[in-house]
Design a protein around this motif. Structure first.
Motif, PDB file in Angstrom:
ATOM      1  N   LYS A  38     -26.955  18.887  54.617  1.00 27.79           N
ATOM      2  CA  LYS A  38     -26.839  18.635  53.176  1.00 27.79           C
ATOM      3  C   LYS A  38     -27.114  19.912  52.374  1.00 27.79           C
ATOM      4  CE  LYS A  38     -27.570  13.652  53.253  1.00 27.79           C
ATOM      5  NZ  LYS A  38     -27.221  13.529  54.671  1.00 27.79           N
ATOM      6  N   ARG A  39     -27.964  20.784  52.878  1.00 30.18           N
ATOM      7  CA  ARG A  39     -28.150  22.093  52.229  1.00 30.18           C
ATOM      8  C   ARG A  39     -26.846  22.894  52.276  1.00 30.18           C
ATOM      9  NH1 ARG A  39     -32.271  25.933  54.370  1.00 30.18           N
ATOM     10  NH2 ARG A  39     -31.797  26.997  52.416  1.00 30.18           N
ATOM     11  N   LEU A  40     -26.144  22.816  53.401  1.00 29.42           N
ATOM     12  CA  LEU A  40     -24.835  23.464  53.489  1.00 29.42           C
ATOM     13  C   LEU A  40     -23.869  22.879  52.465  1.00 29.42           C
ATOM     14  CD1 LEU A  40     -24.407  23.704  57.376  1.00 29.42           C
ATOM     15  CD2 LEU A  40     -24.540  25.643  55.801  1.00 29.42           C
ATOM     16  N   ALA A  41     -23.924  21.549  52.300  1.00 27.11           N
ATOM     17  CA  ALA A  41     -23.068  20.905  51.307  1.00 27.11           C
ATOM     18  C   ALA A  41     -23.388  21.410  49.905  1.00 27.11           C
ATOM     19  CB  ALA A  41     -23.243  19.389  51.382  1.00 27.11           C
ATOM     20  N   ASP A  42     -24.660  21.566  49.621  1.00 26.55           N
ATOM     21  CA  ASP A  42     -25.072  22.035  48.285  1.00 26.55           C
ATOM     22  C   ASP A  42     -24.545  23.441  47.997  1.00 26.55           C
ATOM     23  OD1 ASP A  42     -26.411  19.671  47.818  1.00 26.55           O
ATOM     24  OD2 ASP A  42     -28.387  20.465  48.369  1.00 26.55           O
ATOM     25  N   ILE A  43     -24.658  24.349  48.982  1.00 24.24           N
ATOM     26  CA  ILE A  43     -24.186  25.710  48.703  1.00 24.24           C
ATOM     27  C   ILE A  43     -22.657  25.769  48.667  1.00 24.24           C
ATOM     28  CG2 ILE A  43     -26.273  26.764  49.656  1.00 24.24           C
ATOM     29  CD1 ILE A  43     -24.538  27.730  52.015  1.00 24.24           C
ATOM     30  N   ALA A  44     -21.991  24.850  49.387  1.00 25.65           N
ATOM     31  CA  ALA A  44     -20.532  24.771  49.294  1.00 25.65           C
ATOM     32  C   ALA A  44     -20.115  24.310  47.901  1.00 25.65           C
ATOM     33  CB  ALA A  44     -19.990  23.834  50.363  1.00 25.65           C
ATOM     34  N   ASP A  45     -20.815  23.313  47.378  1.00 22.17           N
ATOM     35  CA  ASP A  45     -20.535  22.850  46.011  1.00 22.17           C
ATOM     36  C   ASP A  45     -20.783  23.963  45.001  1.00 22.17           C
ATOM     37  OD1 ASP A  45     -19.556  20.268  46.260  1.00 22.17           O
ATOM     38  OD2 ASP A  45     -21.556  19.364  46.390  1.00 22.17           O
ATOM     39  N   GLN A  46     -21.893  24.672  45.192  1.00 18.94           N
ATOM     40  CA  GLN A  46     -22.216  25.765  44.277  1.00 18.94           C
ATOM     41  C   GLN A  46     -21.138  26.841  44.335  1.00 18.94           C
ATOM     42  OE1 GLN A  46     -26.058  27.524  44.958  1.00 18.94           O
ATOM     43  NE2 GLN A  46     -25.684  29.247  43.583  1.00 18.94           N
ATOM     44  N   ALA A  47     -20.692  27.188  45.552  1.00 16.97           N
ATOM     45  CA  ALA A  47     -19.640  28.192  45.696  1.00 16.97           C
ATOM     46  C   ALA A  47     -18.340  27.717  45.068  1.00 16.97           C
ATOM     47  CB  ALA A  47     -19.434  28.517  47.170  1.00 16.97           C
ATOM     48  N   ALA A  48     -18.046  26.423  45.201  1.00 17.35           N
ATOM     49  CA  ALA A  48     -16.832  25.870  44.598  1.00 17.35           C
ATOM     50  C   ALA A  48     -16.874  26.003  43.082  1.00 17.35           C
ATOM     51  CB  ALA A  48     -16.663  24.412  45.011  1.00 17.35           C
ATOM     52  N   ASN A  49     -18.027  25.761  42.500  1.00 19.52           N
ATOM     53  CA  ASN A  49     -18.171  25.873  41.044  1.00 19.52           C
ATOM     54  C   ASN A  49     -18.013  27.300  40.551  1.00 19.52           C
ATOM     55  OD1 ASN A  49     -18.643  23.113  40.829  1.00 19.52           O
ATOM     56  ND2 ASN A  49     -20.872  23.346  41.017  1.00 19.52           N
ATOM     57  N   GLU A  50     -18.312  28.260  41.441  1.00 18.94           N
ATOM     58  CA  GLU A  50     -18.250  29.672  41.049  1.00 18.94           C
ATOM     59  C   GLU A  50     -16.930  30.327  41.444  1.00 18.94           C
ATOM     60  OE1 GLU A  50     -21.627  31.238  43.041  1.00 18.94           O
ATOM     61  OE2 GLU A  50     -23.097  30.272  41.715  1.00 18.94           O
ATOM     62  N   THR A  51     -16.047  29.571  42.093  1.00 20.16           N
ATOM     63  CA  THR A  51     -14.783  30.104  42.581  1.00 20.16           C
ATOM     64  C   THR A  51     -13.661  29.804  41.590  1.00 20.16           C
ATOM     65  OG1 THR A  51     -15.464  29.854  44.888  1.00 20.16           O
ATOM     66  CG2 THR A  51     -13.111  30.031  44.474  1.00 20.16           C
ATOM     67  N   HIS A  52     -12.821  30.790  41.315  1.00 17.29           N
ATOM     68  CA  HIS A  52     -11.723  30.613  40.353  1.00 17.29           C
ATOM     69  C   HIS A  52     -10.431  30.202  41.057  1.00 17.29           C
ATOM     70  CE1 HIS A  52     -14.266  32.105  37.173  1.00 17.29           C
ATOM     71  NE2 HIS A  52     -14.513  33.222  37.860  1.00 17.29           N
ATOM     72  N   GLY A  53     -10.278  30.579  42.323  1.00 16.73           N
ATOM     73  CA  GLY A  53      -9.049  30.227  43.022  1.00 16.73           C
ATOM     74  C   GLY A  53      -9.007  28.741  43.347  1.00 16.73           C
ATOM     75  N   ALA A  54      -7.929  28.093  42.976  1.00 13.23           N
ATOM     76  CA  ALA A  54      -7.826  26.642  43.149  1.00 13.23           C
ATOM     77  C   ALA A  54      -7.867  26.236  44.620  1.00 13.23           C
ATOM     78  CB  ALA A  54      -6.543  26.141  42.495  1.00 13.23           C
ATOM     79  N   LYS A  55      -7.172  26.994  45.474  1.00 13.93           N
ATOM     80  CA  LYS A  55      -7.130  26.635  46.893  1.00 13.93           C
ATOM     81  C   LYS A  55      -8.513  26.744  47.532  1.00 13.93           C
ATOM     82  CE  LYS A  55      -5.008  27.767  51.328  1.00 13.93           C
ATOM     83  NZ  LYS A  55      -4.141  28.694  52.090  1.00 13.93           N
ATOM     84  N   ARG A  56      -9.205  27.860  47.277  1.00 16.70           N
ATOM     85  CA  ARG A  56     -10.529  28.026  47.882  1.00 16.70           C
ATOM     86  C   ARG A  56     -11.514  27.028  47.313  1.00 16.70           C
ATOM     87  NH1 ARG A  56     -12.935  28.601  52.436  1.00 16.70           N
ATOM     88  NH2 ARG A  56     -14.957  29.661  52.345  1.00 16.70           N
ATOM     89  N   LYS A  57     -11.384  26.692  46.015  1.00 16.87           N
ATOM     90  CA  LYS A  57     -12.256  25.689  45.408  1.00 16.87           C
ATOM     91  C   LYS A  57     -12.097  24.345  46.139  1.00 16.87           C
ATOM     92  CE  LYS A  57     -12.686  25.530  40.935  1.00 16.87           C
ATOM     93  NZ  LYS A  57     -14.144  25.641  40.666  1.00 16.87           N
ATOM     94  N   GLU A  58     -10.853  23.989  46.400  1.00 18.78           N
ATOM     95  CA  GLU A  58     -10.591  22.724  47.102  1.00 18.78           C
ATOM     96  C   GLU A  58     -11.161  22.756  48.524  1.00 18.78           C
ATOM     97  OE1 GLU A  58      -6.729  20.167  48.689  1.00 18.78           O
ATOM     98  OE2 GLU A  58      -6.467  21.606  47.050  1.00 18.78           O
ATOM     99  N   GLU A  59     -11.027  23.917  49.195  1.00 16.07           N
ATOM    100  CA  GLU A  59     -11.572  24.051  50.550  1.00 16.07           C
ATOM    101  C   GLU A  59     -13.090  23.883  50.549  1.00 16.07           C
ATOM    102  OE1 GLU A  59      -8.202  27.179  52.334  1.00 16.07           O
ATOM    103  OE2 GLU A  59     -10.200  27.887  51.758  1.00 16.07           O
ATOM    104  N   LEU A  60     -13.757  24.510  49.606  1.00 19.23           N
ATOM    105  CA  LEU A  60     -15.214  24.430  49.536  1.00 19.23           C
ATOM    106  C   LEU A  60     -15.673  23.015  49.197  1.00 19.23           C
ATOM    107  CD1 LEU A  60     -15.811  27.829  47.724  1.00 19.23           C
ATOM    108  CD2 LEU A  60     -16.664  27.242  50.009  1.00 19.23           C
ATOM    109  N   GLN A  61     -14.946  22.345  48.364  1.00 16.91           N
ATOM    110  CA  GLN A  61     -15.294  20.958  48.038  1.00 16.91           C
ATOM    111  C   GLN A  61     -15.148  20.059  49.267  1.00 16.91           C
ATOM    112  OE1 GLN A  61     -12.589  20.388  44.762  1.00 16.91           O
ATOM    113  NE2 GLN A  61     -14.130  20.981  43.222  1.00 16.91           N
ATOM    114  N   GLN A  62     -14.116  20.331  50.080  1.00 20.18           N
ATOM    115  CA  GLN A  62     -13.949  19.552  51.303  1.00 20.18           C
ATOM    116  C   GLN A  62     -15.062  19.861  52.310  1.00 20.18           C
ATOM    117  OE1 GLN A  62     -11.578  17.039  52.059  1.00 20.18           O
ATOM    118  NE2 GLN A  62     -13.159  16.783  53.622  1.00 20.18           N
ATOM    119  N   ILE A  63     -15.470  21.127  52.376  1.00 16.54           N
ATOM    120  CA  ILE A  63     -16.595  21.503  53.237  1.00 16.54           C
ATOM    121  C   ILE A  63     -17.839  20.736  52.818  1.00 16.54           C
ATOM    122  CG2 ILE A  63     -18.200  23.389  53.760  1.00 16.54           C
ATOM    123  CD1 ILE A  63     -15.751  25.284  53.689  1.00 16.54           C
ATOM    124  N   ALA A  64     -18.080  20.655  51.508  1.00 15.03           N
ATOM    125  CA  ALA A  64     -19.245  19.924  50.997  1.00 15.03           C
ATOM    126  C   ALA A  64     -19.174  18.459  51.378  1.00 15.03           C
ATOM    127  CB  ALA A  64     -19.340  20.093  49.486  1.00 15.03           C
TER     128      ALA A  64
END
Length: 838
Positions: free
Chosen positions: A215-241
């Motif tokens: 769940k800590r990994l999920a939290d940092i993935a969500d945080q990275a998604a919020n800080e990412t501007h690229g739509a594709k990478r944002k979607e990838e990070l959200q799926q990781i979370a």
């Protein structure tokens, strides 16, 4: 064939952008935890230590990753595990960056943090306890290089495969509930209930800690998604979370979740303990239902699935550990031995090949990295298409896959008391060691036993460098025939094997008392039912597997003595020994003496009363090896001629000559039959293996010149392979020789290396020849074979210009590694192997 995605090369480039680094984070955290849990049961302390580490360690998601979960902050970094041993590391702080192989970067800050943490561990390590438990004779034998148990003497045990299938099917939640039920059902009138309750409580703490880590990994993935501007990478990070919020706590629902769940388990096992060879084993069997569900039913394309699989293959190479400098000569190339195997048969005896078997081979072809150590099981119903695909990967020159015979390994495991259904479900641990996944604590690589060294000691009547460490089995001038020498050798072998058992069992007990592993044990069959960790014997099957090294050298040497000394009478045994002592005329031959006091150069005039007392004590305790009768051999003049006589007059193992092949078989049996007589502290048995990893190099350093024509200090033969350069009748003859060994008794594994020039495997004919070679060898009951498909010229160029060959991967022993990362002694050993052509 699915092409490699651009993402994969980006991941590889990031992973290898710099040399690996030593990190102090885990060492500091576990030290803090141990200080906080003094006087609590050890298994509880271990669980709370893992909890503290997982809650506080720095988590990162590396660029472009789709599978996440780090062991260190830096790519390919290494954490430190002071609970096993630590003094050697502090002693080597200033040499770590200057090694000739397995170089690590280490900052002054990390050195200071580690030194401070190490202060707590004096007298508390498994290494120190094991040393105290060993007999003095055992320590003497280890010091002389007869055997080493350094693998677990200084580190965690590892060498295991947990029940990944169970985690994927029921999640850690299901395992936690099983433990809770077992805890509630304990009979507190049972004296064992106390220790059982401690283990079950520790298991629950550990499992909860891993769920929080995810769940800590999920939290940092969500945080990275919020800080990412690229739509594709944002979607990838959200799926990781989303993945990490579900797995591994809950059952995996699809292929992507299954891979993520698997990786978190794989990573945390190696955070809990630094034992290597944490092996996925039958990955294509327990992951396939998820692959089938998504790919074959259309919710994921084959291309998408292959990219995820390739990402996982790269992730395997993010795992690393630091070993002492001496060990890098036996385990060179940053190896972690994560063995993953495909093919073979099901537990019901049907062919197990599936589309994921091919995808795994494809992943190794795409990534071209040392990990995982890919293997393939072969039996008479293995499809030719799978064997051809394996051949295509082999001729890429990566040293994978390694090939294993179901026809030998399954009955060998049954002979050790494993059920037929379980034996059919075997995989490979580490290098070449068969094991039933999720049910076995195998203790493979428990020791490396130097067989030629024992022959050397036999020729010296139990002495090594003047000190008696073995039995006095006879002076060489008194041996009237070959059989008397062989009998003396057998007695020495039995004696030193018994000391080996003492060493292994001492280390085993030390791990049982000081380093139980509750999280690992949560995923091994019978541990919850028994209420014991695997270190206490909780697994269904328990073995200890030490390896015999140098059977070809010992056999070839005995054959040379038998023929040249006792049959042809070219020289006496004393004369031969004088030549060996002189390293075939390269060094001055001196009579051996065990005296620690040189009476000829004693300064009597300055002898004090105190030193006189010490002298008398020394004379009373010392044993002096009798000086041998002078011989007539001029070693400086005749040494090399005698060496050539030994090499060229006497038949050598590896050429399909029965006399020598069966003598080598007998040497191997002397070792194997003696080892299997003994039991270990976990209620299991010892089982022998015949493979060296790359310890044939380090064992050779401890071994003087031998009667097979080998110079002192040079490598011993590799596994059950013939001595380099002595197999001159082609690959089929070499395989025929090795197949004459009794591979069934060596149930801990045998290792055969062959090296082919790339031209030998070119085209369809090359693939056909390789397939026929493997099947023919396995028809004769060989157990294992692996191939280096690379020219000697390329290896020499890589040695001279390492910067131009940074990506060159070769087979070392039971594993592959980047050639330029290896110590030069291991590089030379690989170059020297016989280059074969059909």
């Amino acid at each position: 064939m699915v092409e490699q995605s651009l993402r994969i090369q980006s991941l590889i480039d990031h992973l290898y952008s710099e040399d690996p680094r030593v990190e102090a984070e885990r060492a500091v955290l576990i030290t803090e935890s141990y200080k906080e849990t003094e006087n609590q049961p050890m298994v509880i302390r271990r669980a709370k230590a893992l909890e503290k580490i997982l809650e506080n360690m720095n988590l990162v998601i590396r660029p472009d990753e789709l599978i996440v979960g780090n062991l260190t902050t830096a790519p390919r970094g290494t954490q430190i595990f002071p609970e096993f041993s630590n003094q050697w590391l502090e002693d080597e702080f200033d040499r770590i960056e200057k090694r000739t192989g397995d170089v690590f970067r280490i900052s002054e800050e990390v050195k200071r943090d580690l030194s401070e943490a190490f202060k707590y561990w004096g007298g508390r390590t498994t290494n120190e306890l094991a040393t105290e438990l060993m007999a003095p004779e055992t320590l003497d034998a280890m010091q002389a290089g007869v055997f080493t148990v350094g693998n677990y003497y200084f580190n965690g045990v590892g060498h295991i495969s947990v029940d990944y299938r169970k985690v994927l099917q029921v999640g850690l939640k299901g395992i936690r509930e099983e433990a809770q039920e077992a805890l509630q059902s304990l009979d507190y009138g049972d004296p064992e209930s106390i220790s059982k309750s401690h283990f079950l409580e520790a298991l629950i703490i550990s499992v909860n800690a891993v769920c929080k880590y995810a769940k800590r990994l999920a939290d940092i993935a969500d945080q990275a998604a919020n800080e990412t501007h690229g739509a594709k990478r944002k979607e990838e990070l959200q799926q990781i979370a989303r993945n990490c919020r579900r797995v591994p706590e809950y059952p995996a629902e699809g292929f992507y979740e299954a891979l993520q769940s698997f990786w978190i388990i794989q990573a945390v096992i190696q955070i809990e303990s630094n034992g290597h060879s944490i092996s996925p084993m039958r990955f294509d069997q327990y992951i396939y239902p998820f692959y089938q569900k998504d790919v074959e039913k259309g919710s994921m394309t084959e291309v998408e699935a292959q990219e995820l699989l390739d990402c996982l293959w790269v992730k395997f190479n993010d795992v690393n550990k630091i070993r002492d400098e001496a060990s890098t000569k036996a385990f060179g190339g940053y190896p972690m031995f994560q063995n993953l195997i495909v093919g073979g048969q099901t537990t019901k005896g049907m062919d197990a090949t599936n589309p994921l078997s091919f995808a795994c081979l494809e992943a190794s072809a795409h990534t071209k990295l040392p990990q995982p150590s890919l293997s393939i099981r072969i039996w008479n119903k293995t499809p030719e298409s799978l064997l051809n695909k394996a051949g295509e990967v082999s001729r890429l020159g990566l040293g994978v896959p390694a090939y294993y015979s179901d026809e030998v390994i399954i009955p060998a495991l049954e002979n050790r008391g494993i059920s037929l259904e379980d034996a059919r479900d075997y995989g490979i641990i580490g290098c070449v060691e068969p094991q039933v996944g999720g049910k076995t604590e195998g203790w493979h690589d428990a020791a490396f036993f130097n067989i030629p060294k024992v022959l050397e000691i036999t020729l010296n009547n139990g002495y090594n460098d003047g000190k008696r460490i073995g039995l006095q089995t006879g002076k060489i001038e008194d041996f009237k025939n070959y059989q008397e020498l062989e009998d003396a050798f057998r007695k020495q072998m039995k004696y030193f094997v018994k000391l080996l058992i003492n060493a292994d069992n001492s280390v085993d007990i030390a791990h049982m008392e000081r380093a139980p592993l509750p999280f690992l044990s949560a995923m091994v069959d019978n541990c919850i039912v028994e209420g014991k960790t695997v270190q206490e014997g909780g697994a269904k099957y328990n073995f200890t597997g030490p390896q015999g090294v140098g059977i070809a050298n010992a056999g070839d040497s005995l054959m040379a003595i038998k023929q040249i000394v006792f049959e042809d009478k070219e020289m006496t045994l004393s004369e031969l020994k004088q030549v060996l002592d002189s390293n075939f005329g390269r060094e001055e031959s001196k009579p051996a003496s065990s005296a620690n006091i040189d009476l000829n150069h004693l300064d009597v005039a300055n002898l004090t009363s105190e030193s006189l007392v010490d002298l008398l004590k020394g004379l009373l305790n010392q044993e002096t090896q009798p000086v041998q009768t002078p011989t007539t051999v001029d070693t400086a003049k005749d040494g090399e001629n005698i060496r050539q006589l030994l090499i060229n007059r006497v038949p050598k193992f590896g050429n399909d000559i029965d006399d020598i092949d069966y003598l080598v078989r007998d040497v191997a049996l002397i070792y194997c039959e003696e080892v299997q007589r003994y039991r270990n502290p976990r209620g299991g048995t010892f089982q022998p293996g015949l493979y060296p990893v790359s310890a044939n190099v380090s064992c050779g350093l401890d071994t003087k010149a031998s009667a097979d024509g080998r110079y002192a200090g040079t490598p011993l033969a590799d596994g059950v392979s013939p001595t380099s350069g002595r197999d001159q009748n082609g690959p089929t003859a070499a395989l025929n020789s090795v197949a004459k060994l009794d591979h069934h008794i060596a149930s801990n594994g045998t290792l055969l290396n062959q090296k082919f020039h790339p031209s030998a495997l070119a085209g369809e004919e090359g693939l056909s020849n390789l397939s026929a070679l493997v099947r023919g060898y396995f028809d004769q009951k060989g157990m294992h074979v692996q191939f280096n498909v690379i020219s000697r010229e390329i290896l020499k160029k890589a040695q001279k210009n390492p910067e131009k060959y940074k990506n060159l991967v070769v087979r070392v022993a039971g594993y592959s590694a980047h050639f330029v990362s290896l110590d030069k002694t291991i590089q030379e050993d690989i170059i020297a192997r016989t280059e074969l052509k059909f």
